[in-house]
Design an enzyme around this catalytic site. Structure first.
Site, PDB file in Angstrom:
ATOM      1  N   HIS A 290       0.974  -1.306  -0.190  1.00 47.14           N
ATOM      2  CA  HIS A 290       0.198   0.065  -0.415  1.00 47.14           C
ATOM      3  C   HIS A 290       0.703   1.723  -0.099  1.00 47.14           C
ATOM      4  CE1 HIS A 290      -3.558   2.438   0.876  1.00 47.14           C
ATOM      5  NE2 HIS A 290      -2.932   2.861   1.205  1.00 47.14           N
ATOM      6  N   GLU A 291       1.904   1.122   0.826  1.00 43.96           N
ATOM      7  CA  GLU A 291       2.451   2.197   0.908  1.00 43.96           C
ATOM      8  C   GLU A 291       3.326   2.506  -0.382  1.00 43.96           C
ATOM      9  OE1 GLU A 291       1.743   4.405   3.433  1.00 43.96           O
ATOM     10  OE2 GLU A 291       0.507   3.056   4.324  1.00 43.96           O
TER      11      GLU A 291
END
Ligand code: 0A1
Ligand code: ZN
Length: 850
Positions: A290-291
């Site tokens: 995600h990051e």
């Protein structure tokens, strides 16, 4: 200059920034109580501006000096920052301020965690570091010099210099201030590298405190997989010479996508077989992805303002869900995602905190990092992809990156890209962003001589501030199964656009059984009257794995509802159908484990409420216990064999295959524990060599009331490992008898290892308490009082966590009048607390309602 009176911010009030920034140069002189921040910022008037006011955000800053083009100036202090008279031409602003990171317990801005400096600037934390136009549509390249005696001193971008007591970092990519990061402390790195698709070498570093090196291998692999996946699936390449991750112990959220320097909660990155469960590994892989994916969806293309938050979050969640599906099992991932969507987003959407995926207003933006922005935002993108098809989606995404790279965009820009790329009018689709609430989709069927019809009616209940809703575009994936169990019509996506709409299937030999909303093709609540036999039939025969699971789930709910309301329960049908699934050797154990799971108390409470019954948490708890006991007895004979089949003999690996076996093994052990005097659980606890088994066994022992010795052993062994101790705290609350839960919480808060300053520790106790409805909702109101006491204590220390945790009260209108009035008393007591933060004031007021 802190905002004293909470003000509402409106989307329609947006105006472009008056000044743009060409370059930011920052110098930090680190000191725990008196860090100096020296800024040199090149501004120029924005030709699109509608005013000439030069305003810089700033909070809790001690001014030392400021100048414009070298001439000292005295800024005017105004609400939330300062105003200065400036030339109507490019100019250089210079300022020096002092801040106190060691005193910062809110964990926003520059703060200290475990002796190390770190930052959290999203959404509006940069204004606690220096004066700046702290809004995401002001993007600039940053150069950062850090001076101090910390062994490691990091910031965004590439390292461009270092010497005795200083380092320098240069980030060439213009970015908004919320993506700024600084870390300094005694850290060690796991190092690796990645070669991008165009052959560029990237250094990878995962920084941790000395002693944690052994917990970094999995995170690094997850990072490399994410980098490769984004190239393969989205054509997106990494764009700096170095990518760094830092693990910090005190962090309000999971992690943060700062450009080139992601900062992670230790719980979202550190793992090892001995200390972490399969679920931890899975979550860590997803958060790292995600990051990392934010580098393109969030950083290279960012948000114009915070009303566009779902532009980056919904899309990035959708991307990380797709990644996890590719790494693991698509159907199991989909089921887990839907479980969490229903547990968190549907809950939010059906209560006083319901809001749009694109809100029109907010008071405190930190309160809008919600499941609606994230998970419903991802569902909206999933539907968009279903509607335009894989090809259309790919064309649109290519155009999005092409057209908007380097810009701060809006959700309208995003939808325009899809319209331009696919020619499809998305006017009606936009309602998914602008109308809150979970649509109810009622289905009826009609069979007449070879022709089968499905008629759908959609209605969306009112939500705060939105009484009347227009129909949504709903993609309904449907398949039809013949009476012999064969699929007679494969999956088709029906596009519903009206309030009521009928779809016809011709030329069928016999009346089919419909499989509706396959893969959970839209975030709606399906309402369909059907028999237990038909659900059992779909559980046995549906070719869509999601709907197979869904059939079993609704059967379990039907049985539980009947037990709760004192009606006759179709228990035998449910048990027989489930037993067949459990015996399916060829079926993924993880799927079987999910089929075995019983709906949570919170889910049942909402289900009962939706059907007009006032839920009583004690009754739900007792009925669930009854069902679990009779199910264990019914399955008795098959348990030992299944348990041995689920034993993993290879060395531990956090793979989907092994994790599935452990998950199903745990489900079986839970049943066995009810029958064997917890012998098997104790034996497993004694020999377990990984945390998944160890914790699973401990949970079973707690359920059986025989965990005292195991809890002591566990504590002895893990007292120096904060992340494992979080589990020790959490488990005792989660498995407490309802009438002992509040007592357990109080006892644990008196434990020397408890601290409310660490968000993970606070959440492990109070998150578990809020997640234990029968314990929290004790009739005498003791649970409400206890939580309120702690929220009042925590608020001055950490408003973000306090506000988030007050969500425990969001479902209060479901319950009986006595409970409601006990909760109302506590909400009023919290609201009456002098100096209550803006965060908590907004949340509690919204929950309390008019
Ligand atoms: N953007 C991060 C989450 C995040 C949001 C807010 C924070 O502080 C208020 C911290 C992190 C993400 O989506 O991962
Ligand atoms: Zn995110």
């Amino acid at each position: 200059m802190k905002d004293a009176s909470p003000q509402t911010i409106y989307l329609t009030d947006y105006t472009p920034p008056t000044y743009l920034v060409d370059q930011v140069d920052l110098t930090f002189r680190l000191s725990p109580n008196a860090t100096r921040v020296i800024s040199r910022i090149a501004f120029r008037p924005n030709p699109d501006a509608v005013s000439k006011r030069f305003f810089l955000h700033g909070e809790e800053l001690t001014p030392i000096s400021s100048s414009i083009d070298g001439a000292p100036v005295t800024p005017r202090e105004v609400e939330g920052g300062i105003e200065v008279d400036v030339p109507d031409a490019p100019f250089v602003w210079e300022a020096e301020v002092e801040i106190a990171p060691a005193a910062n317990t809110a964990l926003e801005g520059l703060y200290m965690s475990n002796g190390m400096y770190c930052t959290q600037c999203e959404a509006e934390g940069f204004r606690k570091i220096t004066w700046y136009p702290d809004r995401p549509d002001v993007m600039a390249p940053f150069k950062v010099r850090i001076e101090g005696d910390e062994p490691v001193m990091l910031s965004n971008g590439n390292p461009t210099g270092s010497g005795d007591g200083w380092t320098e970092w240069t980030d060439p990519w213009p970015k908004p201030a919320y993506l700024f990061a600084l870390v300094a402390g005694d850290l060690v790195a796991r190092e690796d590298s990645f070669t991008t698709m165009s052959g560029k070498h990237v250094d990878l570093k995962l920084w941790v405190r000395p002693g944690d090196e052994g917990k970094t291998a999995f995170g690094m692999e997850a990072l490399k997989k994410s980098m490769k996946w984004d190239e393969d699936v989205y054509g997106r390449e990494y764009d700096l010479d170095i990518f760094q991750i830092v693990a910090v112990s005190d962090f309000n959220m999971g992690a943060m996508e700062n450009k080139g320097l992601n900062i992670f909660n230790t719980s979202a990155v550190l793992c090892s077989p001995e200390t972490s469960t399969d679920a931890n590994f899975e979550r860590i892989e997803a958060i790292i992805a995600h990051e990392y994916f934010h580098n393109w969806t969030g950083n290279r293309i960012t948000c114009r303002d915070w009303f566009q938050l779902s532009l980056k979050e919904g899309l990035t969640v959708f991307r990380d869900q797709s990644f996890s599906a590719d790494m693991r099992s698509p159907s199991v991932c989909r089921i887990s995602d839907v479980l969490s969507l229903r547990g968190r987003q549907f809950r939010e959407d059906n209560g006083p905190l319901a809001h749009q995926v694109q809100p029109d207003s907010f008071v405190e933006i930190n309160n809008f990092y919600t499941s609606t922005i994230y998970e419903k935002g991802a569902e909206v993108i999933r539907m968009l992809k279903t509607l335009v098809g894989d090809e259309g989606y790919k064309k649109a995404l290519d155009l999005y990156f092409d057209r908007h790279d380097g810009q701060a965009c809006t959700i309208d820009d995003w939808l325009t890209v899809f319209q331009d790329a696919t020619g499809r009018d998305l006017g009606q689709f936009k309602r998914w962003y602008k109308q809150a609430g979970t649509p109810r989709l009622r289905v009826s069927e009609d069979w007449n001589d070879g022709t089968y019809q499905l008629t759908f009616t959609q209605t969306t209940p009112p939500t705060p501030g939105q009484e009347v809703k227009e129909p949504f575009v709903i993609p309904i994936a449907v398949g039809l199964i013949g009476p012999n169990g064969d699929e007679v019509v494969g999956t088709q996506v029906l596009e519903m656009t009206e309030g009521t709409q009928t779809f016809t299937f011709e030329g069928l030999a016999a009346k089919p059984v419909p499989s509706i909303l396959r893969g959970f093709s839209a975030p709606v609540i399906l309402e369909r009257e059907t028999s237990a036999q038909e659900r059992a039939f779909l559980l046995a025969n549906d070719t869509d794995e999601f709907n197979r699971w869904e059939a079993g789930r609704s059967l379990a709910k039907e049985v539980l509802t009947a037990l709760i309301t004192g009606k006759e329960a179709p228990q035998a049908i449910y048990f027989d159908a489930l037993a067949s699934v459990l015996r399916e050797d060829h079926t993924d154990p993880d799927f079987r484990a999910l089929a075995l799971a019983i709906p949570s108390a919170d889910d049942m409470a909402q289900t009962l409420f939706d059907s007009g019954v006032t839920p009583d948490p004690d009754v739900i708890h007792d009925a669930t216990e009854t069902l679990k006991q009779s199910r264990a007895e019914y399955f008795q004979d098959m348990l030992p064999r299944l348990l041995s089949e689920m034993t993993v003999t290879e060395p531990f690996a956090p793979t989907h295959e092994q994790a599935g076996k452990r998950a199903l093994g745990h489900g079986i052990l839970q049943m066995l524990t009810r029958l064997d005097g917890s012998k098997a659980a104790q034996a497993l606890f004694d020999r377990a060599d990984n945390m998944t088994l160890s914790l699973g066994a401990l949970a079973c022992l707690l359920n059986a009331g025989k965990a005292d010795a195991a809890l002591a052993t566990f504590r002895d062994k893990w007292q120096d490992d904060a992340l494992v101790m979080d589990k020790w705290f959490m488990l005792q609350v989660a498995h407490a008898d309802p009438d002992k839960a509040a007592e357990t919480v109080t006892r644990l808060t008196q434990d020397p290892a408890f601290t409310m300053k660490n968000p993970n520790r606070f959440r492990s106790v109070f998150g578990a308490f809020a997640g234990h409805p029968a314990g929290f909702h004790q009739k005498d109101g003791s649970g409400y009082r206890l939580l309120a006491d702690w929220l009042i204590k925590l608020d001055p220390i950490n408003p973000q966590i306090t506000a988030r945790m007050s969500g425990a009260f969001e479902t209060w209108k479901r319950y009986d009048g006595d409970r409601q009035s006990l909760i109302a008393d506590q909400l009023d007591r919290i609201l009456a607390t002098p100096g209550l933060s803006r965060d908590t004031t907004e949340m509690i007021s919204r929950i309390r309602g008019a």
